[in-house]
Structures are given as structure tokens and as C-alpha cells.
Design a protein around this motif. Structure first.
Motif, PDB file in Angstrom:
ATOM      1  N   THR A 137      88.855  30.043 -10.142  1.00 47.30           N
ATOM      2  CA  THR A 137      88.617  28.877  -9.285  1.00 47.30           C
ATOM      3  C   THR A 137      88.711  27.589 -10.084  1.00 47.30           C
ATOM      4  OG1 THR A 137      87.208  30.132  -7.779  1.00 47.30           O
ATOM      5  CG2 THR A 137      86.858  27.750  -7.839  1.00 47.30           C
ATOM      6  N   ASP A 138      89.278  26.571  -9.472  1.00 43.00           N
ATOM      7  CA  ASP A 138      89.306  25.225 -10.060  1.00 43.00           C
ATOM      8  C   ASP A 138      87.971  24.558  -9.746  1.00 43.00           C
ATOM      9  OD1 ASP A 138      89.751  22.659 -10.967  1.00 43.00           O
ATOM     10  OD2 ASP A 138      91.338  22.212  -9.512  1.00 43.00           O
ATOM     11  N   TRP A 139      86.956  24.895 -10.510  1.00 35.31           N
ATOM     12  CA  TRP A 139      85.598  24.405 -10.253  1.00 35.31           C
ATOM     13  C   TRP A 139      85.509  22.882 -10.381  1.00 35.31           C
ATOM     14  CZ3 TRP A 139      82.596  27.423  -7.682  1.00 35.31           C
ATOM     15  CH2 TRP A 139      82.727  28.805  -7.821  1.00 35.31           C
ATOM     16  N   GLU A 140      86.206  22.345 -11.355  1.00 34.40           N
ATOM     17  CA  GLU A 140      86.133  20.895 -11.573  1.00 34.40           C
ATOM     18  C   GLU A 140      86.873  20.138 -10.472  1.00 34.40           C
ATOM     19  OE1 GLU A 140      86.495  17.834 -15.332  1.00 34.40           O
ATOM     20  OE2 GLU A 140      87.435  19.807 -15.473  1.00 34.40           O
ATOM     21  N   GLY A 141      88.103  20.527 -10.214  1.00 37.45           N
ATOM     22  CA  GLY A 141      88.910  19.827  -9.233  1.00 37.45           C
ATOM     23  C   GLY A 141      88.472  20.052  -7.801  1.00 37.45           C
ATOM     24  N   GLY A 142      88.006  21.240  -7.482  1.00 36.97           N
ATOM     25  CA  GLY A 142      87.657  21.568  -6.106  1.00 36.97           C
ATOM     26  C   GLY A 142      86.194  21.384  -5.753  1.00 36.97           C
ATOM     27  N   GLY A 188      83.766  19.667  -8.230  1.00 40.91           N
ATOM     28  CA  GLY A 188      83.076  18.695  -9.066  1.00 40.91           C
ATOM     29  C   GLY A 188      82.087  19.327 -10.012  1.00 40.91           C
ATOM     30  N   LEU A 189      82.302  20.592 -10.337  1.00 41.97           N
ATOM     31  CA  LEU A 189      81.435  21.335 -11.256  1.00 41.97           C
ATOM     32  C   LEU A 189      82.170  21.554 -12.568  1.00 41.97           C
ATOM     33  CD1 LEU A 189      80.051  23.936  -8.676  1.00 41.97           C
ATOM     34  CD2 LEU A 189      78.836  21.978  -9.654  1.00 41.97           C
ATOM     35  N   PRO A 190      81.461  21.994 -13.605  1.00 40.21           N
ATOM     36  CA  PRO A 190      82.151  22.245 -14.872  1.00 40.21           C
ATOM     37  C   PRO A 190      83.317  23.214 -14.687  1.00 40.21           C
ATOM     38  CG  PRO A 190      79.774  22.382 -15.168  1.00 40.21           C
ATOM     39  CD  PRO A 190      80.015  22.273 -13.694  1.00 40.21           C
ATOM     40  N   GLY A 191      84.434  22.887 -15.303  1.00 41.30           N
ATOM     41  CA  GLY A 191      85.621  23.725 -15.190  1.00 41.30           C
ATOM     42  C   GLY A 191      85.411  25.132 -15.705  1.00 41.30           C
ATOM     43  N   ASP A 192      84.495  25.268 -16.659  1.00 34.31           N
ATOM     44  CA  ASP A 192      84.209  26.591 -17.224  1.00 34.31           C
ATOM     45  C   ASP A 192      82.900  27.150 -16.668  1.00 34.31           C
ATOM     46  OD1 ASP A 192      82.435  24.859 -18.470  1.00 34.31           O
ATOM     47  OD2 ASP A 192      82.720  25.724 -20.461  1.00 34.31           O
ATOM     48  N   LEU A 193      82.630  26.906 -15.393  1.00 35.98           N
ATOM     49  CA  LEU A 193      81.400  27.383 -14.768  1.00 35.98           C
ATOM     50  C   LEU A 193      81.211  28.875 -15.002  1.00 35.98           C
ATOM     51  CD1 LEU A 193      79.609  26.246 -11.803  1.00 35.98           C
ATOM     52  CD2 LEU A 193      80.443  28.573 -11.524  1.00 35.98           C
ATOM     53  N   ILE A 194      82.281  29.648 -14.857  1.00 38.78           N
ATOM     54  CA  ILE A 194      82.235  31.092 -15.104  1.00 38.78           C
ATOM     55  C   ILE A 194      82.669  31.328 -16.552  1.00 38.78           C
ATOM     56  CG2 ILE A 194      83.140  33.349 -14.425  1.00 38.78           C
ATOM     57  CD1 ILE A 194      81.424  31.993 -12.238  1.00 38.78           C
ATOM     58  N   VAL A 232      74.191  29.212  -7.502  1.00 39.81           N
ATOM     59  CA  VAL A 232      73.586  29.759  -8.730  1.00 39.81           C
ATOM     60  C   VAL A 232      73.601  28.705  -9.825  1.00 39.81           C
ATOM     61  CG1 VAL A 232      73.868  31.468 -10.577  1.00 39.81           C
ATOM     62  CG2 VAL A 232      73.987  32.193  -8.180  1.00 39.81           C
ATOM     63  N   HIS A 233      74.721  28.009  -9.985  1.00 37.34           N
ATOM     64  CA  HIS A 233      74.806  26.977 -11.009  1.00 37.34           C
ATOM     65  C   HIS A 233      73.756  25.897 -10.780  1.00 37.34           C
ATOM     66  CE1 HIS A 233      76.377  23.283 -12.923  1.00 37.34           C
ATOM     67  NE2 HIS A 233      76.655  24.131 -13.909  1.00 37.34           N
ATOM     68  N   ALA A 234      73.604  25.460  -9.533  1.00 35.15           N
ATOM     69  CA  ALA A 234      72.653  24.382  -9.213  1.00 35.15           C
ATOM     70  C   ALA A 234      71.200  24.825  -9.300  1.00 35.15           C
ATOM     71  CB  ALA A 234      72.937  23.847  -7.815  1.00 35.15           C
ATOM     72  N   ASN A 235      70.937  26.123  -9.124  1.00 32.57           N
ATOM     73  CA  ASN A 235      69.560  26.607  -9.002  1.00 32.57           C
ATOM     74  C   ASN A 235      69.133  27.593 -10.086  1.00 32.57           C
ATOM     75  OD1 ASN A 235      68.532  25.534  -6.223  1.00 32.57           O
ATOM     76  ND2 ASN A 235      70.652  26.173  -5.902  1.00 32.57           N
ATOM     77  N   ALA A 236      69.967  27.812 -11.086  1.00 29.80           N
ATOM     78  CA  ALA A 236      69.652  28.809 -12.120  1.00 29.80           C
ATOM     79  C   ALA A 236      68.291  28.569 -12.763  1.00 29.80           C
ATOM     80  CB  ALA A 236      70.753  28.849 -13.177  1.00 29.80           C
TER      81      ALA A 236
END
Length: 184
Positions: A163-168, A170-176, A131-135
Motif C-alpha cells: 500500500t502507498d501509505w504516504e500518498g494514499g 498521509g501515514l508513514p510510507g514504511d508503516l508495515i 492500529v498505527h493510530a492506536n498502538a
């Protein structure tokens, strides 16, 4: 005691069996199915969009259908005790958010016991990353993603929010940006 006042696994399992504990369960099931069918007929939607390699990894997109800036996105995760239902019984959830200008994505995932709960969590995380990549492809804003879910979906929504979006990934840490678990 196994847990609180429950001394056997069967007693504990009975607490999660809606079919036996809710007298008019079939009416609710029919409501989900009929309301969802109507939502898919009335709203713009893109159904069964793959987000991962397995057949179960599909999502249904209900664009906000508005002009102007990109819409916030709500990811909704269905419930069903990790072993029943699909995204199709929860299309009706999109009606409210879409009417308020929020693009809604209802995700599907494989069910237990075919897969583990850990695999279901992985699939939900893959859906959020998709969703983040294709919004932008459906008019959504990748910087305004929120998640909600009902029952087991509430648990899964909480997993996405923590979820650790940044560490796990490579996405923004505050994706959600926000999470609303319902009846988890």
C-alpha cells in the motif's frame, strides 16, 4: 484451457474448496475454534474493538503484557477464501507472538459475496491505519508494525505491505515493517 490444466471454472473452484479436498476438514475447524476459545480465555484480550463504520470492521487485540518499551505489533488477517471464517477462529495465532513479547491484533472483515474483494482490502487497510493510530493504547509500538495472514489473509497481508501509505493515507510510507503471507 481456462488455467493450466483446468478447462472449466468448476474444476478450478474445486481446488479452493477445502471442505471437499481435505478429508479431515471438520477436525481442523474444531481445532481452530477450540484453540481460539482457549487463547481468549488465557490471554489478556480486548475483543470486537471497532476500527471502521460497519459491523464487520472489528479487531481483537492481544497485548504483549510486558513492562518496558512498547512492543512490536503483529497484525494477523484470517483466511477463508474471502467468504468464510472470522477473527474469532484465529485467536490462537496470538499465543506464540504474545509469548515472545509481540502485541497481536487479529482483524475481522466483511465477507464475499456481501462485499467485494476491493472492499475487504479497504477494510484491512483501515484496520492497519487504526492500529498505527492506536498502538500506544495497548502497549504497541506504531513504528514496529508487521503483518501476516493465512490463505486469503496472505493475499490481504501482501496488499497491506504494498500500500502507498504516504500518498494514499498521509501515514508513514514504511508503516508495515515486514510481511509474512502464509499459504496465499
Amino acid at each position: 484451457m481456462l488455467y493450466r490444466e483446468f478447462s472449466t471454472q468448476e474444476e478450478l473452484d474445486a481446488q479452493y474448496n477445502l471442505r471437499d479436498s481435505v478429508p479431515d476438514y471438520p477436525a481442523y475447524s474444531r481445532f481452530y475454534e477450540e484453540s481460539s476459545r482457549q487463547a481468549r480465555e488465557q490471554l489478556e484480550c480486548r475483543l470486537d474493538v471497532p476500527y471502521g463504520p460497519t459491523l464487520a470492521e472489528r479487531l481483537d487485540i492481544f497485548p504483549a503484557g510486558r513492562d518496558g518499551p512498547a512492543a512490536p505489533v503483529l497484525i494477523f488477517i484470517h483466511g477463508g477464501y474471502w467468504c468464510r471464517f472470522s477473527s474469532k477462529e484465529f485467536s490462537f495465532v496470538a499465543e506464540g507472538p504474545v509469548s515472545a513479547g509481540v502485541a497481536t491484533v487479529v482483524i475481522n472483515y466483511a465477507l464475499c459475496p456481501t462485499v467485494s474483494i476491493g472492499e475487504i482490502v479497504r477494510q484491512c487497510r483501515a484496520a492497519a491505519a487504526w492500529v498505527h493510530a492506536n498502538a500506544g493504547s495497548f502497549g504497541g509500538d506504531p513504528d514496529r508494525i508487521f503483518v501476516s495472514g493465512h490463505s486469503a489473509g496472505g493475499h490481504l497481508a501482501a496488499m497491506l505491505a504494498t500500500t502507498d501509505w504516504e500518498g494514499g493515507y498521509g501515514l508513514p510510507g514504511d508503516l508495515i515493517k515486514g510481511c509474512a503471507p502464509i499459504s496465499g
